[in-house]
Scaffold this motif. Structure first.
Motif, PDB file in Angstrom:
ATOM      1  N   PHE A   1       9.240 -16.053   5.151  1.00 27.49           N
ATOM      2  CA  PHE A   1       9.920 -14.805   5.489  1.00 27.49           C
ATOM      3  C   PHE A   1       9.584 -13.757   4.443  1.00 27.49           C
ATOM      4  O   PHE A   1       9.434 -14.085   3.263  1.00 27.49           O
ATOM      5  N   HIS A   2       9.482 -12.497   4.870  1.00 25.22           N
ATOM      6  CA  HIS A   2       9.319 -11.411   3.906  1.00 25.22           C
ATOM      7  C   HIS A   2      10.001 -10.148   4.431  1.00 25.22           C
ATOM      8  O   HIS A   2      10.107  -9.928   5.627  1.00 25.22           O
ATOM      9  N   LEU A   3      10.491  -9.377   3.480  1.00 26.64           N
ATOM     10  CA  LEU A   3      11.155  -8.116   3.786  1.00 26.64           C
ATOM     11  C   LEU A   3      10.562  -7.081   2.857  1.00 26.64           C
ATOM     12  O   LEU A   3      10.485  -7.299   1.646  1.00 26.64           O
ATOM     13  N   GLU A   4      10.112  -5.974   3.422  1.00 25.30           N
ATOM     14  CA  GLU A   4       9.449  -4.963   2.598  1.00 25.30           C
ATOM     15  C   GLU A   4       9.932  -3.568   2.967  1.00 25.30           C
ATOM     16  O   GLU A   4      10.397  -3.344   4.087  1.00 25.30           O
ATOM     17  N   TRP A   5       9.853  -2.668   2.027  1.00 31.80           N
ATOM     18  CA  TRP A   5      10.111  -1.256   2.278  1.00 31.80           C
ATOM     19  C   TRP A   5       9.165  -0.461   1.398  1.00 31.80           C
ATOM     20  O   TRP A   5       8.647  -0.965   0.401  1.00 31.80           O
ATOM     21  N   ASP A   6       8.921   0.771   1.796  1.00 31.76           N
ATOM     22  CA  ASP A   6       8.071   1.631   0.972  1.00 31.76           C
ATOM     23  C   ASP A   6       8.536   3.070   1.096  1.00 31.76           C
ATOM     24  O   ASP A   6       9.181   3.447   2.069  1.00 31.76           O
ATOM     25  N   VAL A   7       8.210   3.837   0.064  1.00 29.04           N
ATOM     26  CA  VAL A   7       8.581   5.248  -0.005  1.00 29.04           C
ATOM     27  C   VAL A   7       7.375   6.010  -0.524  1.00 29.04           C
ATOM     28  O   VAL A   7       6.747   5.594  -1.509  1.00 29.04           O
ATOM     29  N   ARG A   8       7.063   7.120   0.122  1.00 32.13           N
ATOM     30  CA  ARG A   8       5.949   7.976  -0.317  1.00 32.13           C
ATOM     31  C   ARG A   8       6.472   9.092  -1.210  1.00 32.13           C
ATOM     32  O   ARG A   8       7.644   9.420  -1.204  1.00 32.13           O
ATOM     33  N   GLY A   9       5.555   9.680  -1.967  1.00 27.20           N
ATOM     34  CA  GLY A   9       5.904  10.825  -2.802  1.00 27.20           C
ATOM     35  C   GLY A   9       6.568  10.455  -4.115  1.00 27.20           C
ATOM     36  O   GLY A   9       7.326  11.245  -4.664  1.00 27.20           O
ATOM     37  N   VAL A  10       6.279   9.275  -4.642  1.00 31.13           N
ATOM     38  CA  VAL A  10       6.869   8.822  -5.904  1.00 31.13           C
ATOM     39  C   VAL A  10       5.858   9.077  -7.024  1.00 31.13           C
ATOM     40  O   VAL A  10       4.709   8.632  -6.948  1.00 31.13           O
ATOM     41  N   SER A  11       6.286   9.775  -8.074  1.00 32.00           N
ATOM     42  CA  SER A  11       5.385  10.078  -9.188  1.00 32.00           C
ATOM     43  C   SER A  11       5.111   8.825 -10.020  1.00 32.00           C
ATOM     44  O   SER A  11       5.887   7.863  -9.996  1.00 32.00           O
ATOM     45  N   ARG A  12       4.021   8.844 -10.754  1.00 29.66           N
ATOM     46  CA  ARG A  12       3.655   7.729 -11.635  1.00 29.66           C
ATOM     47  C   ARG A  12       4.773   7.442 -12.635  1.00 29.66           C
ATOM     48  O   ARG A  12       5.129   6.286 -12.863  1.00 29.66           O
TER      49      ARG A  12
ATOM     50  N   SER B   1       0.788   8.125  -3.526  1.00 32.65           N
ATOM     51  CA  SER B   1       2.089   8.152  -4.218  1.00 32.65           C
ATOM     52  C   SER B   1       3.084   7.225  -3.531  1.00 32.65           C
ATOM     53  O   SER B   1       4.277   7.500  -3.448  1.00 32.65           O
ATOM     54  N   LEU B   2       2.583   6.106  -3.028  1.00 39.17           N
ATOM     55  CA  LEU B   2       3.392   5.139  -2.295  1.00 39.17           C
ATOM     56  C   LEU B   2       3.933   4.086  -3.251  1.00 39.17           C
ATOM     57  O   LEU B   2       3.174   3.477  -4.006  1.00 39.17           O
TER      58      LEU B   2
END
Length: 192
Positions: A97-108, A161-162
């Protein structure tokens, strides 16, 4: 006339039994490999949901962007010598099983600070670093818990920027009739 059963016959039967049972057990074990542990999909959903929520909080993204996801299952394969008879064919009764999420526009800088907080918590919880990526265009790591093989993975990619986070639960034998598409506990939404 009644057949006679001599002590010699009893000893021979005992010897055959003592030899045959371990040989049959060993043959079964070599053919099938180590059995998969039982997996409770609902308990796994709670564990993965906890992991992704805590990671979201550790990463402390500005503006608390929305993140939703669905728990997905992964293929698990036959073990032992039987795997040669089922090359590239997954078992229907065993899933990871795996659960993932992601967000764009994140600075280094935001990604690095969040990853540092997440790393410290994982170490406190007994997870061990198993891989790390520190390149010019991406950075991240994977931690594994030695007792359960449970893994968490976080990566940041500069070109987009992901920032992506994934929690994994290892292969386990699921109950008969389990269907991930009809599994309400498989949904996850971040709690702000």
């Amino acid at each position: 006339m009644r057949p006679s059963f001599s002590p010699r016959s009893a000893v021979l039967a005992l010897v055959v039994t003592v030899i045959a049972v371990p040989v049959l057990w060993l043959g079964h074990r070599l053919w099938n490999g180590d059995p998969y542990p039982s997996a409770d999909p609902d308990a796994i959903a709670v564990l993965l949901g906890r992991d992704v929520q805590l990671a979201y909080e550790d990463l402390a993204l500005p503006g608390r962007p929305e993140a939703t996801s669905q728990i997905r299952t992964g293929a698990c394969y036959y073990r032992g010598l039987r795997s040669f008879a089922h090359i590239d064919r997954s078992r229907l009764d065993v899933n990871s099983f795996h659960l993932e999420w992601d967000v764009r526009g994140v600075s280094r800088e935001t990604a690095r600070a969040g990853q540092d907080r997440l790393r410290l918590r994982l170490i406190r919880e007994g997870f061990q670093l198993t891989s790390e990526e520190t390149g010019d265009t991406s950075m991240g790591f994977r931690f594994t818990h030695p007792d359960s093989e449970h893994m968490v993975d976080v990566k940041w990619y500069e070109p987009t920027s992901l920032l992506a986070f994934t929690a994994y639960a290892p292969c386990g034998k699921v109950p008969a009739g389990f269907n991930e598409y009809e599994w309400p506990q498989g949904e996850w939404t971040v709690r702000p």
